[in-house]
Design a protein around this motif. Structure first.
Motif, PDB file in Angstrom:
ATOM      1  N   PHE A  93       9.480   5.219 -30.669  1.00 23.95           N
ATOM      2  CA  PHE A  93      10.491   5.693 -31.620  1.00 23.95           C
ATOM      3  C   PHE A  93      11.117   4.533 -32.387  1.00 23.95           C
ATOM      4  CE2 PHE A  93      14.529   7.418 -33.065  1.00 23.95           C
ATOM      5  CZ  PHE A  93      14.188   8.713 -33.444  1.00 23.95           C
ATOM      6  N   PHE A 122      12.719  13.194 -26.838  1.00 18.75           N
ATOM      7  CA  PHE A 122      12.636  14.035 -28.036  1.00 18.75           C
ATOM      8  C   PHE A 122      11.540  15.068 -27.819  1.00 18.75           C
ATOM      9  CE2 PHE A 122      13.990   9.782 -29.602  1.00 18.75           C
ATOM     10  CZ  PHE A 122      15.278  10.136 -29.933  1.00 18.75           C
ATOM     11  N   PRO A 123      11.913  16.355 -27.778  1.00 16.62           N
ATOM     12  CA  PRO A 123      10.915  17.363 -27.386  1.00 16.62           C
ATOM     13  C   PRO A 123       9.836  17.564 -28.442  1.00 16.62           C
ATOM     14  CG  PRO A 123      12.981  18.406 -28.009  1.00 16.62           C
ATOM     15  CD  PRO A 123      13.227  16.925 -28.033  1.00 16.62           C
ATOM     16  N   HIS A 124      10.108  17.156 -29.698  1.00 12.14           N
ATOM     17  CA  HIS A 124       9.138  17.398 -30.764  1.00 12.14           C
ATOM     18  C   HIS A 124       8.165  16.236 -30.934  1.00 12.14           C
ATOM     19  CE1 HIS A 124      12.503  15.197 -32.429  1.00 12.14           C
ATOM     20  NE2 HIS A 124      11.793  14.878 -33.486  1.00 12.14           N
ATOM     21  N   ARG A 170      15.064  12.284 -38.459  1.00 15.46           N
ATOM     22  CA  ARG A 170      13.968  12.129 -37.498  1.00 15.46           C
ATOM     23  C   ARG A 170      14.156  12.994 -36.265  1.00 15.46           C
ATOM     24  NH1 ARG A 170      12.918   6.119 -35.977  1.00 15.46           N
ATOM     25  NH2 ARG A 170      10.952   6.904 -35.203  1.00 15.46           N
ATOM     26  N   VAL A 171      15.383  13.408 -35.958  1.00 14.09           N
ATOM     27  CA  VAL A 171      15.622  14.155 -34.725  1.00 14.09           C
ATOM     28  C   VAL A 171      16.138  15.566 -35.020  1.00 14.09           C
ATOM     29  CG1 VAL A 171      16.882  14.208 -32.552  1.00 14.09           C
ATOM     30  CG2 VAL A 171      16.082  12.030 -33.472  1.00 14.09           C
ATOM     31  N   PRO A 205      13.588  17.962 -37.544  1.00 13.68           N
ATOM     32  CA  PRO A 205      12.385  18.560 -36.956  1.00 13.68           C
ATOM     33  C   PRO A 205      12.703  19.532 -35.819  1.00 13.68           C
ATOM     34  CG  PRO A 205      12.452  16.175 -36.585  1.00 13.68           C
ATOM     35  CD  PRO A 205      13.549  16.493 -37.522  1.00 13.68           C
ATOM     36  N   MET A 206      13.765  19.270 -35.067  1.00 10.78           N
ATOM     37  CA  MET A 206      14.058  20.175 -33.953  1.00 10.78           C
ATOM     38  C   MET A 206      14.642  21.493 -34.434  1.00 10.78           C
ATOM     39  SD  MET A 206      15.408  17.722 -30.903  1.00 10.78           S
ATOM     40  CE  MET A 206      15.598  19.114 -29.797  1.00 10.78           C
TER      41      MET A 206
END
Lengths: 362, 526
Positions: A102, A91-93, B442-443, B446-447
């Motif tokens: 996670f 996950f890049p963030h 969650r993924v 934010p991205m």
């Protein structure tokens, strides 16, 4: 955990049947490699086991718990199956630590147990001090380590690894995959590793499942796959082969190398029938002293040497016959033009002769 | 101006690309939300048709046959055709020079050649009128519109040239073609869809433009609509003219989407820029510099000289200027929020799901892209008067008009942002124990957040620059920078207009240039 049972599973992808009636039983704690050329359906099989694809026939179970059957797929988050995809996919963030954590719940009040678990896993994969980094500050190998730690964090019953080393350069790949295999064994994690690299499959796995065009060709230990392939396709897919035309006579094949002891694979030839003899290059040796008790042998002349450092592939022309290749250690190499006496030091494999069109009978 | 959505791509083939994409049927609440957004976007067009047809077919035909109407239409089509052809030639030439020759500071030149996009046409017109008050008619409209729209061709063609395979051109050369013929045989076909799509955006911009042609007193359809509504109060004629303009604009948009659908998408080895003699570069300078000089440098100099005149500074009404800034920023923020709200469900739907319903909802939501601002303004005047009279001449309708006009910018940006979140990462989150909604939160969220912010900013910038709809819909007493600039320019008070023009440049044009440096922003959006 209990054993993973894949029972007659078919997966249709678009209009193509990507996985066709595959059955496997994977024992607890084993590391099993799923080996096949690209497009053989091995990744599709993995996604079906992860619950990311529905199956069209059969069932997938862990012990008595059914995970997939046609029309019913337990969602991935309820399976307890970890997944290490190709190319790390971090996950890049999130930081490295948050990637690893996670799936570790944030405890109320004391976050310390989560922090401890993250630190422990980072240490386990050899990235102790890097939990504060961003994923784009990692090298390819480090990214794969984080991906592995992230998948191990919730202590999955089964770990799926999809060509996790394919994108790395050779040296890193060899080192990392040995390390990962040792780690998985030490943790006692049952794992399924998808790869197209036969060396990777043979060196790492307890058992290898060879997949071709969606069908299971063979499932066995690395030695079984290599020494006793179930078909000529498996034989040539998992390693180099030397092929010779000959005739069957009472458990031997009469060919340019003499009467070579052989076992017939998948058919029962009668005496005098034409057959194709398959040998591994390292089964042939220039050892005249062996000839006395070796299965067979012949005189030959060395025509070319392909040098690979630790060993070499030596091409020889059998007197009055075809050319064969043998693999030998580079300690006492003959020179091109040398006359050698070849001995075949283990029984070969006999397959039906090639059809006139050049296709092998499947 | 915005790009139309990419033509629906065929589903990816590999298991990894599609597998974790989730269920094939979109969730019902998402479809409902997108349906509301699409319905909102459809109001102006639907109500315009209702209104124009309300008078009966005979009245419509009667209006269409009026000589003035024919003249407006001919002027609109003629101007759009002239601007489009000129921009196509000049933009393609600029792109070829910048991507095929070794020029000093290539990135700077590319940025410079995109600058005209940040300047609204009427601001360029104002900047020229300051210096040459006598210009009017077809010629200056043609030249200035070309100057501000050339980047619509330059940027996509330069990108296509960078992506075009140079190997083909090399093969053509080894087969005996000269450099120019090799370019046309091997490379032009790879660039052509981008060039055509870009030119059609130019055509759409030219058809929709109101501010510049009005300043140049060149009577096109947009000018005629404003005239019929504001001056002669002939609302039937205004409606019919607007409908005619919409038909022309929709034709252009359909063509543009068709051309965009043919854009090749493959990675290829590009041609390395060639070194040429300094003399050749100097000779080509006018090609590259024409649009930035005519569209940006001269107007900005004119504006600056007028701004710094003693009289301008003496007569500056600071309170009024600040009120205009406040109003402009206020409506821009409101429009950005509403547009993002409308765009989010459409973008979420279009980035993950396919099917006829999804395509229809997305296309309808993009209507604002095709509708000229003056048409949306006019239609919402009619709509507000007839359906919600209490809201007539209120900020609500004005902000709604902006949201309809510019939501497509937010949709395309957010759609790309949401679509760029690899499905595999969502799948990883699922195998780590997240439910679909938790994984989205969650993924995906934010991205994709930066794209939401950029989409909102694009809408805000476009809103600050908007003129015709603002003129028709602004509540009495509310003036934006654009309307203040406009009102002073039409009464030839160029000095008094200068502070408003300068603030507009600072608030809208400068952020647009800064934003164009952000890698993920399509330059054509500005």
């Amino acid at each position: 955990m209990s054993d993973l049972v894949i029972d007659g599973v078919s997966v249709t992808h678009g209009s193509t049947l990507a996985v066709d009636d595959v059955s496997l039983r994977i024992d607890r704690g084993d590391l099993v490699a799923v080996l096949g050329p690209s497009g053989c359906g091995k990744t599709t099989l993995l996604l079906a086991i992860a619950g990311l694809l529905p199956i069209g026939a059969g069932s997938i179970r862990i012990g008595s718990r059914e995970l997939s059957r046609p029309g019913r797929t337990v969602p991935p988050e309820k399976r307890g199956i970890g997944w290490v995809p190709q190319e790390a996919s971090l996950f890049p963030h999130l930081t490295v630590g948050d990637n690893i954590g996670f799936a570790v719940p944030r405890g109320r009040g004391a976050a310390s147990s989560r922090e401890r678990r993250i630190a422990e896993l980072a240490e386990l994969v050899g990235l102790g001090g890097l939990t504060g980094r961003a994923p784009n500050q990692l090298s390819g190998g480090q990214g794969q380590r984080v991906s592995l730690a992230r998948a191990l964090a919730p202590r999955p019953e089964l770990l799926l690894l999809d060509e996790p080393f394919a994108a790395l350069d050779t040296q890193l790949r060899v080192g990392l995959r040995r390390e990962v295999a040792e780690l998985l064994r030490a943790q006692g994690t049952t794992s399924l590793l998808v790869t197209h690299d036969q060396e990777e499959a043979l060196t790492l796995a307890d058992k290898v499942a060879v997949l071709r065009e969606g069908r299971l060709e063979q499932f066995g230990t690395p030695a079984e796959i290599y020494q006793h392939p179930a078909s000529d396709w498996v034989a040539s897919f998992v390693g180099d082969v030397v092929e010779l035309e000959g005739r069957w006579r009472g458990g031997r094949v009469m060919c340019a190398l003499g009467a070579v002891e052989a076992s017939a694979v998948g058919f029962a030839p009668a005496d005098g029938d034409p057959v194709r003899l398959m040998l591994r290059p390292e089964w042939i040796m220039p050892r005249p002293e062996l000839l006395a008790h070796a299965a067979a042998g012949a005189d030959a002349r060395v025509t070319a040497i392909s040098y690979a450092g630790h060993d070499a592939m030596v091409s020889c022309e059998v007197v009055g016959g075809p050319s064969v290749r043998m693999r030998m250690a580079t300690v006492e190499l003959p020179a091109v033009g040398d006359e050698v006496r070849l001995a075949v030091q283990r029984p070969g494999l006999a397959f039906p002769p090639a059809t006139p069109w050049g296709d092998t009978a499947d | 101006m915005i790009i139309a959505p990419e033509a629906v791509e065929p589903p990816p083939r590999t298991a990894l690309a599609t597998a974790p994409a989730g269920p094939a049927r979109p969730p019902v609440p998402l479809v409902l939300a997108a349906g509301i957004a699409a319905a909102a976007a459809a109001i102006p067009l639907v109500y315009l048709v209702v209104r124009a047809a309300g008078g009966g077919i005979e009245t419509m035909l009667d209006i269409l046959a009026r000589p003035r109407v024919l003249e407006y239409a001919a002027n609109s089509v003629g101007l759009a055709a002239a601007v489009t052809v000129t921009a196509l030639v000049l933009g393609t030439a600029t792109a070829v020079v910048l991507s095929r020759l070794r020029v000093p500071f290539p990135r700077t030149w590319l940025l410079v050649s995109s600058l005209p996009l940040a300047v609204p046409s009427y601001l360029a017109g104002y900047g020229w009128l300051v210096t040459l008050p006598a210009i009017n008619g077809f010629l200056p409209s043609w030249i200035l519109l070309t100057a501000v729209t050339v980047p619509y061709v330059t940027l996509p063609v330069a990108a296509a040239l960078r992506g075009a395979s140079g190997d083909l051109e090399g093969v053509a050369r080894t087969l005996g073609r000269g450099p120019l013929r090799a370019f046309f045989v091997a490379t032009w076909p790879q660039v052509r869809p981008a060039a055509i799509a870009g030119s059609l955006l130019v055509a759409l911009y030219s058809l929709s433009d109101f501010g510049l042609v009005a300043m140049m007193r060149f009577p096109t359809l947009t000018w005629g609509i404003n005239q019929a509504y504001s001056a002669s109060f002939d609302r039937a004629q205004a409606a019919v003219l607007a409908l005619l303009l919409v038909v022309l604009a929709l034709l252009v948009v359909v063509g543009e989407r068709g051309a965009r659908g043919q854009l090749p998408r493959q990675a290829a080895r590009a041609v390395a820029p060639r070194s040429v003699r300094r003399g050749v570069l100097v000779a080509l300078l006018p090609v590259v510099a024409a649009a930035p000089v005519v569209g940006v440098a001269v107007p900005m100099l004119g504006l600056l000289s007028r701004l710094l005149e003693a009289q301008t500074l003496r007569e500056l009404d600071l309170a009024r200027l600040l009120a205009a800034v406040g109003a402009t920023v206020g409506v821009a923020v409101g429009a950005a929020l509403l547009a993002v709200l409308l765009a989010l469900p459409v973008a979420a739907l279009a980035s993950r799901y396919r099917g006829r319903l999804v395509t229809v909802l997305e296309s309808v939501s993009y209507l604002g892209h095709a509708l000229p601002g003056i048409v949306v303004g006019l239609s919402l005047v009619f709509f507000a008067l007839a359906v919600v009279p209490t809201l007539y001449q209120s900020v609500v309708v004005l902000v709604f008009a902006y949201a309809v006009l510019f939501a497509p910018k937010a949709i395309s940006t957010m759609r790309a942002g949401l679509g760029d979140v690899p499905p595999r990462l969502v799948a990883v989150a699922r195998t780590l124990g997240d439910s679909p909604i938790r994984a989205w939160w969650r993924v995906t969220v934010p991205m994709a957040l930066p794209s939401v912010g950029i989409g909102a900013l694009l809408v805000a910038i476009a809103t600050m620059k908007e003129l015709p709809a603002t003129l028709l819909l602004r509540p009495t007493g509310v003036s934006t920078l654009a309307t203040e600039l406009w009102n002073r320019t039409v009464i030839v008070e160029y000095g008094a207009a200068a502070p408003y023009a300068a603030m507009l440049v600072l608030l809208a044009a400068v952020p647009a240039v800064v934003l164009s440096g952000v890698r993920t922003v399509a330059k054509e959006e500005l």
